[in-house]
Motif scaffolding. Structure first.
Motif, PDB file in Angstrom:
ATOM      1  N   PRO B 229       0.834  -1.213   0.000  1.00  0.00           N
ATOM      2  CA  PRO B 229       0.000   0.000   0.000  1.00  0.00           C
ATOM      3  C   PRO B 229       0.867   1.261   0.000  1.00  0.00           C
ATOM      4  CG  PRO B 229      -0.560  -1.485   1.837  1.00  0.00           C
ATOM      5  CD  PRO B 229       0.725  -1.967   1.255  1.00  0.00           C
ATOM      6  N   HIS B 230       0.416   2.293  -0.672  1.00  0.00           N
ATOM      7  CA  HIS B 230       1.141   3.562  -0.692  1.00  0.00           C
ATOM      8  C   HIS B 230       0.125   4.699  -0.573  1.00  0.00           C
ATOM      9  CE1 HIS B 230       4.298   6.299  -2.886  1.00  0.00           C
ATOM     10  NE2 HIS B 230       4.109   6.633  -1.651  1.00  0.00           N
ATOM     11  N   LEU B 231      -0.370   5.219  -1.715  1.00  0.00           N
ATOM     12  CA  LEU B 231      -1.262   6.387  -1.652  1.00  0.00           C
ATOM     13  C   LEU B 231      -2.618   6.057  -1.032  1.00  0.00           C
ATOM     14  CD1 LEU B 231      -0.730   8.587  -4.776  1.00  0.00           C
ATOM     15  CD2 LEU B 231       0.774   8.042  -2.911  1.00  0.00           C
ATOM     16  N   GLY B 232      -2.988   4.793  -1.039  1.00  0.00           N
ATOM     17  CA  GLY B 232      -4.248   4.390  -0.416  1.00  0.00           C
ATOM     18  C   GLY B 232      -4.242   4.572   1.088  1.00  0.00           C
TER      19      GLY B 232
END
Lengths: 390, 390
Positions: B229-232
């Motif tokens: 996960p990153h921008l989520g």
């Protein structure tokens, strides 16, 4: 007063002037700028209190107008005689981590690297995952274990599971690798809810460093699903001691390779931020790879725009790295897992067949880029030696 | 001088005494301790310069002997009259982020949560991936976007791809969710190359907070392979303003659920660090879930041991969170994606059918734990309201 002599062809001439933190004897770290083979103390050269800080962060936070003004002042001052006490041969100082790292994000922006790893890890399926050409894939790494070049790299222990075994075992990594990358340092941050568009890259990014993202491939392979790499990367990430100002890379700007399909509008435009930087990877003193940064699919301006498009703030000291730089040719691959095709095709280093890193091995990554009027811009190097597991 | 009155049954009695940062008027943040409904200024109460800092970090860095000594001094001082100027009703102060967050790691330690997400995201295959019962899976999140309770949560924009579409679209998240978690704050860090064994947990961890790990499920689903996960997740992570000292949770310690297969030796032993903490999730004022922390598979001592087993250092201010807390029953699920089974089984909130968060929604997560002699230990709450995308 001293007149500093610039060696012929030095990649640290007046068009480069990278910033770093140095110390002498038992002294505290001080801000220095590199000119030729000399470190010049900036607090003494410019009489500016922002350079009395223990990191570059307060200066970086002052923003692009100040960066430009200080650069001009250094360029003017350095040509004339400078105070004796501001002058130190670079070989006589100790170099420190140049920035206090806020958040560290590592991208995956080389198509050649991503496709090679896809072929190695997911044989028989599409080398690139469906999202790869739509967004610069990246993840957060551990900011607290970013270390300066020269720091010994203790072989990490952890869980690894051999393909033939039912359960994992604990022990030192047997597949310790490197990743040759370029890292970008945020100087002027952004507020929560603000986006940094591709066109605003140079208003926020202070400069670039070399990065070696040491990777324990066996730990990584076992742990990484579904939340990504963790202990396979978090033991250490080395950076070069010199932050090359973005202004020094103007002559290195080149168009990106063509992006098809065209990315969404927030990732388009903003001028060319492909960079014609040539890296060199030396393994125990022998050059084993020459990764070309100009081959990268995603630009650092796109990385920063993507990283903040959800409203995430950026802070002074944020470091974001490109991911492994690999070109299309075998001798352009920036990680040993690619160079040796997962360890199945050893390469010869100093007359020995080698795959992954052994204790005592030393890796040095260096880079240069074109400067104005035929000059070269040097990044220095990021070096690390593998120490035995403890 | 003032005698502070403790309301009957207050979860902020002398066995709790959580630390936080408060300010009044336009003043700078100051260290306070909560007693009943009062914030007591610690610099004024104890005349100790470490409490003149703008975060808890300098005090946390002093280590467990100092934490114990200060706790005893507060317990003694708070029973008697305290200086008037040290006393503020909690409803009259502004509360700030209590710590300067160094690195932020989010784990995935609830078997019920991991299995539910496995069923939703990988239907037809094993709900748990092969590594899940061998190591506490976790990843680094964005430290710079950890915000204090009460901070508005702007709906994030980003890339999302509907299952029926060939390419992603850009826009505001349509599947904005929460994750109810407990977070642990490192006080005394460790050096690079040092491991923090499970038995050393209490020598390093200062206390615990509530965490809401806001999650944009549509952004996350499109971006998360292969690096997680990153921008989520990176747009905001909310924490409660009060750090409950680990010492206040002694009576809440319980055995973990049985771990089969037995984990590797570095994850075994160290005493019971299961915690009998009861969470409550309110959606627009209506309780929709009661996640039980005692059901978590991996203990926070195991998380910290795992996080440092590769030699990664820990720093004062490191925050590591448990991941979503979900129990076996439906009303114990700590994320709306689980409560509504991916949005396919809406729940009724204030008379309306709901799945994911709408603009204007407010989520409040609170928790209590058993204290000595039948007392309750309160965590306060972490609250956030969803603001429209910009």
């Amino acid at each position: 007063m001293t007149d500093i002599e610039l060696p012929d062809g030095s990649p640290f001439g007046p068009d480069n002037l990278p910033y770093g933190m140095y110390s002498t004897g038992d002294g505290a770290p001080r801000v220095g700028v590199r000119y030729g083979d000399i470190v010049v103390d900036l607090a003494l050269l410019l009489d500016d209190p922002v350079f009395a800080a223990p990191t570059l962060n307060p200066f970086m936070a002052q923003g692009p107008a100040r960066w430009a003004e200080v650069r001009e002042r250094i360029q003017a001052a350095i040509e004339g005689p400078v105070p004796d006490e501001a002058v130190h041969p670079v070989r006589e100082v100790r170099l420190h981590l140049p920035i206090a790292v806020a958040d560290y994000v590592d991208f995956y922006a080389s198509e050649h690297h991503a496709a090679n790893l896809g072929r190695l890890f997911r044989p028989g399926s599409d080398p690139l995952l469906p999202n790869w050409k739509h967004l610069p894939v990246g993840y957060h790494g551990r900011a607290g274990t970013v270390v300066v070049s020269g720091t010994g790299i203790v072989r990490p222990c952890g869980q690894r599971k051999d393909p033939g075994e039912a359960v994992p075992a604990y022990g030192p990594s047997r597949r310790l690798d490197i990743e040759a990358e370029l890292g970008f340092v945020v100087g002027a941050g952004s507020a929560l809810g603000e986006r940094i568009g591709v066109e605003s890259f140079a208003e926020h990014v202070f400069g670039a460093v070399l990065v070696n993202d040491w990777s324990a491939r066996d730990l990584q392979a076992w742990e990484y699903q579904p939340l990504g790499p963790h202990l396979g990367k978090s033991f250490a990430t080395s950076v070069s001691p010199w932050v090359v100002p973005l202004a020094a890379l103007e002559a290195a700007r080149v168009p990106l390779p063509r992006q098809i399909p065209a990315p969404l509008p927030y990732l388009r435009g903003g001028g060319h931020w492909g960079l014609d930087v040539d890296l060199s990877v030396e393994w125990n003193g022998e050059q084993v790879s020459r990764p070309p940064y100009r081959e990268m699919y995603w630009s650092p301006a796109q990385m920063l725009a993507h990283m903040t498009v959800n409203g995430a703030s950026a802070r002074t000291g944020d470091l974001f790295a490109s991911g492994t730089i690999s070109g299309p040719a075998k001798h352009q691959r920036g990680a040993f897992i690619e160079l040796t095709w997962g360890g199945s095709e050893p390469i010869t280093v100093k007359g020995e067949e080698r795959t992954f890193l052994l204790d005592g091995d030393e890796v040095a990554i260096s880079a240069t880029a074109p400067g104005p009027n035929g000059a070269r811009i040097g990044f220095g190097e990021v070096v690390g030696r593998v120490l035995p597991a403890v």
